[in-house]
Motif scaffolding. Structure first.
Motif, mmCIF file in Angstrom:
data_model
loop_
_atom_site.group_PDB
_atom_site.id
_atom_site.type_symbol
_atom_site.label_atom_id
_atom_site.label_comp_id
_atom_site.label_asym_id
_atom_site.label_seq_id
_atom_site.Cartn_x
_atom_site.Cartn_y
_atom_site.Cartn_z
ATOM 1 N N TYR A 139 58.241 65.183 18.973
ATOM 2 C CA TYR A 139 58.218 66.589 18.462
ATOM 3 C C TYR A 139 59.492 67.407 18.448
ATOM 4 O O TYR A 139 59.575 68.117 17.586
ATOM 5 C CB TYR A 139 57.184 66.978 19.198
ATOM 6 N N GLY A 140 60.202 66.960 19.533
ATOM 7 C CA GLY A 140 61.334 67.769 19.873
ATOM 8 C C GLY A 140 62.562 67.393 18.739
ATOM 9 O O GLY A 140 63.396 68.207 18.255
ATOM 10 N N TYR A 141 62.622 65.948 18.355
ATOM 11 C CA TYR A 141 63.937 65.599 17.728
ATOM 12 C C TYR A 141 63.613 64.890 16.429
ATOM 13 O O TYR A 141 63.764 65.106 15.478
ATOM 14 C CB TYR A 141 64.493 64.622 18.487
ATOM 15 N N LEU A 142 62.442 63.860 16.472
ATOM 16 C CA LEU A 142 62.014 63.191 15.271
ATOM 17 C C LEU A 142 61.256 63.984 14.156
ATOM 18 O O LEU A 142 61.293 63.683 13.078
ATOM 19 C CB LEU A 142 61.497 61.848 15.597
ATOM 20 N N LEU A 155 56.774 73.917 12.358
ATOM 21 C CA LEU A 155 58.410 73.445 12.930
ATOM 22 C C LEU A 155 58.761 74.605 13.993
ATOM 23 O O LEU A 155 59.362 74.223 14.663
ATOM 24 C CB LEU A 155 59.202 73.484 11.486
ATOM 25 N N PRO A 156 58.663 76.087 13.735
ATOM 26 C CA PRO A 156 59.173 77.119 14.555
ATOM 27 C C PRO A 156 58.940 76.768 15.709
ATOM 28 O O PRO A 156 59.423 76.622 16.859
ATOM 29 C CB PRO A 156 58.864 78.173 14.062
ATOM 30 N N ALA A 157 57.277 76.573 16.147
ATOM 31 C CA ALA A 157 56.857 76.437 17.464
ATOM 32 C C ALA A 157 57.174 75.170 18.041
ATOM 33 O O ALA A 157 57.489 74.932 19.252
ATOM 34 C CB ALA A 157 55.244 76.718 17.269
ATOM 35 N N THR A 158 57.014 73.907 17.344
ATOM 36 C CA THR A 158 57.407 72.819 17.644
ATOM 37 C C THR A 158 58.759 72.486 18.181
ATOM 38 O O THR A 158 59.028 71.978 19.360
ATOM 39 C CB THR A 158 57.112 71.830 16.591
ATOM 40 N N PHE A 159 59.639 73.236 17.067
ATOM 41 C CA PHE A 159 60.971 72.954 17.805
ATOM 42 C C PHE A 159 61.353 73.742 19.076
ATOM 43 O O PHE A 159 62.064 73.669 20.030
ATOM 44 C CB PHE A 159 62.064 73.532 16.773
ATOM 45 N N TYR A 160 60.604 74.989 19.080
ATOM 46 C CA TYR A 160 61.220 75.790 20.354
ATOM 47 C C TYR A 160 60.738 75.356 21.595
ATOM 48 O O TYR A 160 61.135 75.271 22.665
ATOM 49 C CB TYR A 160 60.380 77.142 19.986
ATOM 50 N N VAL A 161 59.135 74.731 21.510
ATOM 51 C CA VAL A 161 58.486 74.136 22.886
ATOM 52 C C VAL A 161 59.002 72.898 23.210
ATOM 53 O O VAL A 161 59.408 72.834 24.357
ATOM 54 C CB VAL A 161 57.075 74.169 22.570
ATOM 55 N N PHE A 162 59.235 71.964 22.352
ATOM 56 C CA PHE A 162 59.652 70.547 22.692
ATOM 57 C C PHE A 162 60.953 70.372 22.430
ATOM 58 O O PHE A 162 61.594 69.682 23.615
ATOM 59 C CB PHE A 162 58.893 69.528 21.602
ATOM 60 N N SER A 163 61.727 71.003 21.863
ATOM 61 C CA SER A 163 63.321 70.758 21.840
ATOM 62 C C SER A 163 63.990 71.587 23.142
ATOM 63 O O SER A 163 64.905 71.104 23.735
ATOM 64 C CB SER A 163 63.763 71.153 20.688
ATOM 65 N N GLY A 164 63.306 72.649 23.349
ATOM 66 C CA GLY A 164 64.000 73.577 24.411
ATOM 67 C C GLY A 164 63.171 73.166 25.644
ATOM 68 O O GLY A 164 63.339 73.795 26.850
ATOM 69 N N LYS A 165 62.059 72.252 25.815
ATOM 70 C CA LYS A 165 61.307 71.870 26.942
ATOM 71 C C LYS A 165 60.819 73.069 27.536
ATOM 72 O O LYS A 165 60.882 73.140 28.891
ATOM 73 C CB LYS A 165 62.223 70.972 27.983
ATOM 74 N N HIS A 166 60.067 73.934 26.852
ATOM 75 C CA HIS A 166 59.592 75.162 27.143
ATOM 76 C C HIS A 166 58.130 74.847 28.005
ATOM 77 O O HIS A 166 57.298 75.070 27.021
ATOM 78 C CB HIS A 166 59.410 76.253 26.625
#
Length: 407
Positions: free
Chosen positions: A81-84, A131-142
């Motif tokens: 979810y963070g990258y793919l 995308l906004p929430a997914t990128f924030y949560v998983f890419s940033g490991k929040h």
């Protein structure tokens, strides 16, 4: 696993997957300590009743004690979810923009192609809104989310994205019904499969889908320091929503599409194109190709939906009969695989159109020429127009709503 392992009540996460009732009270960050997870219902019951004694179900007051809320993340979710996921969603949306531009050209407009446009729109929005929430949560490991970010994450995934996907599901059913009527009951299709009625059906789908998932628009998602949707006991309207979602999103559409795909495939095999009359042979060949396109779209749709629908049904039966569920990590892994297959199926539709629709390929070439500011060549060079004596307008997309079939 990232996050907190304790659960006070049975709950669903942002994916709508059922959470286990954990009894370990420790925090983990970065390690997959899943061997510490248990599903001891006796301990869960004791903990549950202690919360009743302290009247901690007043979440509006209790939630004020927390500035951040725990959202559990598994390592494989960070990668997917963070990258793919952003790459797949954006690439699929770009392909769907070409689908929309191609099928909305004047020569391509008809009820069937209009449904394909609406499917492309709803498929794209299903992923884009996450995308906004997914990128924030998983890419940033929040793993600690504010109340606002928790609500954005949960509402976009549980409500908005799910509503768009429900619309996409029933638009696919509408496509199958249209094609089935056109090959089995052409007289009925001439009355029902019109542009106006197609637009009305799509409008009803949008209204009903957002009303169906309205349950998640106002439900509390930040409960006692956790970012989650909790299924309380007794579940009441929550259980009604879950079963309605299961039936309307998975069971009923899959059954309808399997039956229609089988019937159309039988009709496809029986369709004889070896006739002496050239005009009749060309019409039958076009009808055969269009039917094959619809069957391929249905098969692509069923690849992720059918197994996930069966899994969802088994999960709910296990919970209803035995009061048990599968581990959280298993649920998350299955749902992740389902979502990846889902967005890939959205993308494959584009390549089916490219391979099977000659006029769609022509539209794409025209779009590319316009983007490069090149002059558009005569239309007859691609579409093989018949002579003005024959005037076979089906070949150039100039027929009525129910008869226009561009290949």
């Amino acid at each position: 696993m990232y996050g907190l392992k304790e659960r006070t009540m049975a709950s669903y996460d942002a994916y709508g997957d059922y959470h286990g009732n954990y009894t370990d009270h420790s925090y983990t960050n970065g390690a997959n300590n899943t061997d510490q997870e248990t599903h001891t219902h006796s301990q869960y019951d004791d903990y549950h009743y202690s919360y009743d004694d302290y009247n901690l179900y007043s979440f509006d007051d209790y939630d004020m004690l927390y500035d951040d809320h725990i959202y559990e993340i598994f390592d494989f979710e960070i990668v997917i979810y963070g990258y793919l996921w952003p790459i797949l969603v954006i690439f699929t949306a770009c392909c769907n923009l070409l689908v929309i531009g191609g099928f909305l050209r004047k020569r391509m407009r008809n009820p069937t192609n209009l449904i394909l446009v609406f499917i492309a729109i709803s498929d794209s929005l299903t992923g884009i809104v996450t995308l906004p929430a997914t990128f924030y949560v998983f890419s940033g490991k929040h793993i600690f989310l504010s109340k606002d970010w928790c609500n954005v994450t949960m509402v976009t995934r549980l409500y908005i994205s799910r509503a768009f996907h429900t619309i996409s599901i029933w638009q696919t059913v509408l496509l199958a019904v249209h094609r089935f009527l056109q090959i089995r009951h052409p007289n009925l299709a001439s009355r029902l499969c019109t542009t106006k009625k197609t637009l009305a059906a799509v409008g009803i789908m949008y209204l009903v889908s957002f009303l169906l998932h309205m349950f998640h628009a106002f439900d509390i998602k930040t409960n006692g320091g956790f970012c989650q949707w909790e299924l309380r006991k007794p579940c009441g309207w929550a259980c009604v929503y879950i079963w309605a979602s299961l039936i309307l999103n998975h069971v009923l559409p899959c059954v309808i599409l399997v039956v229609l795909a089988y019937k159309m495939w039988k009709s496809l095999r029986k369709l004889n194109v070896n006739v002496s009359n050239k005009t009749v042979r060309e019409k039958k060949e076009r009808a055969r190709k269009i039917t094959l396109v619809v069957v391929l779209i249905l098969v692509i749709f069923l690849v992720p939906e059918l197994p996930y629908g069966i899994y969802f049904l088994i999960t709910m039966i296990l919970k209803l009969v035995k009061g048990k569920i599968l581990p959280l990590k298993t649920n998350r892994a299955v749902h992740t695989a389902y979502e990846v297959l889902l967005v890939l199926s959205f993308h494959l539709n584009f390549w089916v159109y490219c391979a099977m629709y000659r006029s769609f390929r022509t539209s794409l070439k025209t779009i590319c020429r316009k983007l490069q500011c090149q002059p558009e060549p005569p239309f007859h060079s691609e579409e093989n127009m018949t002579s003005s004596i024959n005037k076979d307008y089906e070949l150039v997309g100039m027929t009525s709503d129910t008869q226009q079939e561009n290949i």
